[in-house]
Design a protein around this motif. Structure first.
Motif, PDB file in Angstrom:
ATOM      1  N   ASP A 135       0.812  -1.214   0.000  1.00 42.68           N
ATOM      2  CA  ASP A 135       0.000   0.000   0.000  1.00 42.68           C
ATOM      3  C   ASP A 135       0.854   1.276   0.000  1.00 42.68           C
ATOM      4  O   ASP A 135       0.474   2.293   0.557  1.00 42.68           O
ATOM      5  N   CYS A 136       2.049   1.192  -0.571  1.00 43.86           N
ATOM      6  CA  CYS A 136       2.917   2.351  -0.750  1.00 43.86           C
ATOM      7  C   CYS A 136       3.900   2.025  -1.867  1.00 43.86           C
ATOM      8  O   CYS A 136       4.040   0.883  -2.267  1.00 43.86           O
ATOM      9  N   ARG A 137       4.561   3.025  -2.386  1.00 45.62           N
ATOM     10  CA  ARG A 137       5.521   2.809  -3.463  1.00 45.62           C
ATOM     11  C   ARG A 137       6.926   2.645  -2.901  1.00 45.62           C
ATOM     12  O   ARG A 137       7.310   3.332  -1.960  1.00 45.62           O
ATOM     13  N   MET A 172      10.716  -7.777  -5.558  1.00 48.42           N
ATOM     14  CA  MET A 172      10.098  -6.549  -5.078  1.00 48.42           C
ATOM     15  C   MET A 172       9.678  -5.714  -6.275  1.00 48.42           C
ATOM     16  O   MET A 172      10.500  -5.314  -7.081  1.00 48.42           O
ATOM     17  N   HIS A 173       8.399  -5.472  -6.362  1.00 42.23           N
ATOM     18  CA  HIS A 173       7.864  -4.554  -7.361  1.00 42.23           C
ATOM     19  C   HIS A 173       7.604  -3.238  -6.651  1.00 42.23           C
ATOM     20  O   HIS A 173       7.746  -3.139  -5.436  1.00 42.23           O
ATOM     21  N   GLN A 174       7.208  -2.222  -7.372  1.00 45.38           N
ATOM     22  CA  GLN A 174       7.033  -0.918  -6.741  1.00 45.38           C
ATOM     23  C   GLN A 174       5.912  -0.913  -5.703  1.00 45.38           C
ATOM     24  O   GLN A 174       5.952  -0.130  -4.771  1.00 45.38           O
ATOM     25  N   ILE A 175       4.923  -1.788  -5.843  1.00 50.40           N
ATOM     26  CA  ILE A 175       3.809  -1.725  -4.897  1.00 50.40           C
ATOM     27  C   ILE A 175       3.553  -3.026  -4.148  1.00 50.40           C
ATOM     28  O   ILE A 175       2.698  -3.080  -3.279  1.00 50.40           O
TER      29      ILE A 175
END
Length: 72
Positions: free
Chosen positions: A19-21, A57-60
């Motif tokens: 729930d964050c970038r 790990m992706h951005q979100i």
């Protein structure tokens, strides 16, 4: 000389929505065992060999894969 037991490979996969970038480039620069090449793959790959664990790990979100070998 025979085998006393068979090895069984178990995979555990988990996904977490953060729930964050995430700033993948900064994480890759400061973390050990991390690879980030956005031209090849749009995620950061981290390994923890002592636990046979691989994290994407992706951005979100994060995706984990853990391999475990157990005697059956």
């Amino acid at each position: 000389m025979g085998l006393t037991g068979m090895l069984e490979k178990r995979n555990i996969v988990a996904t977490v929505n953060l729930d964050c970038r995430l700033d993948l480039k900064t994480i890759a620069l400061h973390a050990r065992n991390a690879e980030y090449n956005p031209k090849v793959l749009l995620c950061l790959t981290m390994t923890a060999p002592q636990w046979n664990t691989l994290a994407y790990m992706h951005q979100i979100f994060l995706a984990f894969r853990c391999c475990d070998y157990a005697h059956s």
